[in-house]
Motif scaffolding. Structure first.
Motif, mmCIF file in Angstrom:
data_model
loop_
_atom_site.group_PDB
_atom_site.id
_atom_site.type_symbol
_atom_site.label_atom_id
_atom_site.label_comp_id
_atom_site.label_asym_id
_atom_site.label_seq_id
_atom_site.Cartn_x
_atom_site.Cartn_y
_atom_site.Cartn_z
ATOM 1 N N VAL A 1 24.988 31.507 59.393
ATOM 2 C CA VAL A 1 25.589 33.060 59.551
ATOM 3 C C VAL A 1 25.641 33.194 58.997
ATOM 4 O O VAL A 1 26.021 33.427 57.492
ATOM 5 N N HIS A 2 24.756 35.056 59.052
ATOM 6 C CA HIS A 2 24.294 35.322 58.201
ATOM 7 C C HIS A 2 25.498 37.063 58.385
ATOM 8 O O HIS A 2 25.145 37.414 59.503
ATOM 9 N N ARG A 3 26.455 37.594 57.293
ATOM 10 C CA ARG A 3 27.476 38.912 58.273
ATOM 11 C C ARG A 3 26.654 39.799 57.159
ATOM 12 O O ARG A 3 27.058 39.875 55.831
ATOM 13 N N ALA A 4 27.247 41.035 57.699
ATOM 14 C CA ALA A 4 26.755 42.485 56.718
ATOM 15 C C ALA A 4 28.159 42.452 56.460
ATOM 16 O O ALA A 4 29.675 42.573 57.342
ATOM 17 N N GLU B 1 24.960 38.916 61.707
ATOM 18 C CA GLU B 1 26.177 39.985 62.216
ATOM 19 C C GLU B 1 25.167 40.948 61.801
ATOM 20 O O GLU B 1 25.918 41.895 60.144
ATOM 21 N N LEU B 2 25.013 42.280 62.177
ATOM 22 C CA LEU B 2 24.841 43.272 61.458
ATOM 23 C C LEU B 2 25.486 45.180 61.777
ATOM 24 O O LEU B 2 24.971 44.997 62.881
ATOM 25 N N ASP B 3 24.979 46.075 61.117
ATOM 26 C CA ASP B 3 25.177 47.847 61.479
ATOM 27 C C ASP B 3 23.647 48.187 61.996
ATOM 28 O O ASP B 3 23.256 48.169 61.037
ATOM 29 N N LEU C 1 14.937 44.809 58.892
ATOM 30 C CA LEU C 1 16.446 45.442 57.905
ATOM 31 C C LEU C 1 17.400 44.145 57.991
ATOM 32 O O LEU C 1 17.657 43.805 56.742
ATOM 33 N N ILE C 2 17.425 43.187 58.444
ATOM 34 C CA ILE C 2 17.977 41.697 58.079
ATOM 35 C C ILE C 2 16.269 41.390 57.062
ATOM 36 O O ILE C 2 17.512 40.909 55.970
ATOM 37 N N LYS C 3 15.558 41.464 57.560
ATOM 38 C CA LYS C 3 14.960 41.108 55.909
ATOM 39 C C LYS C 3 14.844 41.741 55.015
ATOM 40 O O LYS C 3 14.875 41.193 53.946
ATOM 41 N N GLY C 4 15.405 43.040 54.872
ATOM 42 C CA GLY C 4 16.148 43.947 54.034
ATOM 43 C C GLY C 4 16.713 43.142 53.101
ATOM 44 O O GLY C 4 17.361 43.267 52.069
ATOM 45 N N THR C 5 17.932 42.955 54.386
ATOM 46 C CA THR C 5 19.370 43.317 53.363
ATOM 47 C C THR C 5 20.327 41.694 53.607
ATOM 48 O O THR C 5 20.739 41.562 53.137
ATOM 49 N N LEU C 6 19.410 41.246 54.409
ATOM 50 C CA LEU C 6 20.597 40.085 54.171
ATOM 51 C C LEU C 6 19.436 38.277 54.532
ATOM 52 O O LEU C 6 20.466 37.787 53.449
#
Lengths: 260, 128
Positions: free
Chosen positions: A18-21, A50-52, A65-70
């Motif tokens: 589980v990855h949460r921003a 879970e992300l904005d 965005l997931i690949k770049g930040t999470l």
């Protein structure tokens, strides 16, 4: 006989990581994404992100965005981000579509993203399309003629003749249709699938082509063509609004009419 | 693991150059079964009762027997073509597939023969 259960190593663990921003907001969405790493001993799993997504109008934007930040290891194909290259075809909320032309706003609740169904998975959302491309090559998708081209101009077509191939020629080979077809799932090695048959049709009805007969001969086979049972998932999912089911029906009609 | 190229794999043994007859006859028999099936159901429902002697009298009367024989043959033919498609779809093993297709063909021929024989026996037999 038909195999009803996936082999042990292919069964998906529904509870992956589980990855949460950090900050949660009104535009936070949950994406559940299929993951598979061929270099890990772990089988496939579904990770939760879970992300904005307020900056993500399309599903592809969210993946980027997931690949770049999470999670930089998330793997998927993408290129044009405007529905013309066909790279980002994947199964989103149960339907094969292009991530770049699928709006986040059109998808309610959790978003489930899997690779195109029933293909070997290279990694995460990247399916192995080798067989799919080989089937495209099999229909020899190029102009075949015996009459030499006019020396001073191109081979001509009427407006009406061009219109017959306009739509079929717009296929981007994303594989959404073929991988949505149950007949292709069961007999993918022998049934050519809607995409290759649509390409074949495009050349059969091209009035400049002089090998329609040979092309029909190549298709006249209980498996190559006649595995199509008009299920029409192909037409249903085509992100370019093409109609492979109709093209296949037209080929079947030509098979009959050329005998009388 | 095979080193055969992807194109070689999908080329397989080439096109069988058949399938069109199967597909076309399946459509023709399905169209033929619409009037035949409707006739059969309506004719049976129109009978005062469905006991053996009433139905046997119906089979013996007028043009019933030849149309009934046609219904049996076309029905068995259509069913054989359909079962073949199902077997080809779902049975992957070549040996099992060949066996299933052969058995299905035999079974359909036997069923059609029994059906035709039954109709003839009633139609040509004595009224008692």
């Amino acid at each position: 006989m038909a195999q009803l259960r996936l082999p042990k190593d292919s069964r998906v663990n529904p509870r992956g990581r589980v990855h949460r921003a950090a900050a949660s907001s009104a535009s936070t969405r949950t994406l559940r994404i299929y993951r598979f790493d061929p270099e890990s001993a772990e089988g496939p799993r579904v990770d939760t992100f879970e992300l904005d997504v307020s900056s993500c109008p399309m599903v592809l934007d969210a993946l980027i965005l997931i690949k770049g930040t999470l999670d930089s290891t998330l793997t998927f194909r993408r290129s044009c981000r405007e529905g013309i290259c066909g790279s980002c075809a994947m199964n989103i909320n149960g339907l094969n579509r292009l991530a770049c032309t699928t709006s986040m706003a059109d998808l309610g609740g959790e978003i489930r993203i899997y690779p195109l169904p029933h293909m070997p998975v290279v990694k995460d959302l990247v399916p192995d399309l080798t067989q799919f491309y080989a089937q495209y090559a099999l229909v020899e998708p190029w102009l075949k003629t015996r009459t030499p081209a006019p020396p001073d101009r191109e081979r001509l077509q009427s407006k009406h003749e061009q219109e017959r191939i306009d739509r079929p020629a717009a296929c981007i080979l994303c594989a959404c249709c073929s991988t949505a077809c149950p007949s292709y799932w069961w007999n993918g090695e022998r049934f050519l699938g809607p995409a290759a048959l649509l390409a074949a049709y495009r050349w059969i009805v091209d009035t400049r082509d002089e090998e329609s007969g040979e092309r029909l001969d190549q298709l006249e086979d209980p498996f190559r063509l006649y595995r199509c049972h008009t299920i029409m998932n192909c037409t249903d999912v085509c992100p370019k609004d093409l109609n492979p089911a109709k093209a296949i029906a037209e080929i079947k009609k030509m098979m009959v009419t050329r005998r009388y | 693991m095979s080193w055969r190229s992807a194109l070689g794999r999908v080329e397989g043994h080439g096109s069988a150059k058949e399938g069109v007859s199967h597909w076309w006859v399946q459509r023709l028999t399905s169209v033929a079964l619409i009037p035949l099936g409707c006739w059969f159901v309506i004719a049976l429902l129109a009978l005062p009762q469905l006991d053996y002697s009433t139905v046997a009298a119906w089979v013996r009367g007028g043009w019933t027997a030849p149309v009934l024989i046609l219904f049996v043959i076309v029905g068995a033919w259509h069913s054989q073509l359909g079962v073949r498609v199902v077997v080809e779809d779902y049975v992957g093993d070549v040996g099992m597939k060949t066996l299933a297709l052969a058995l299905s063909s035999f079974a359909h021929i036997v069923l059609a023969a029994i059906g035709v024989f039954a109709v003839l026996r009633i139609a040509l037999g004595s009224a008692a």
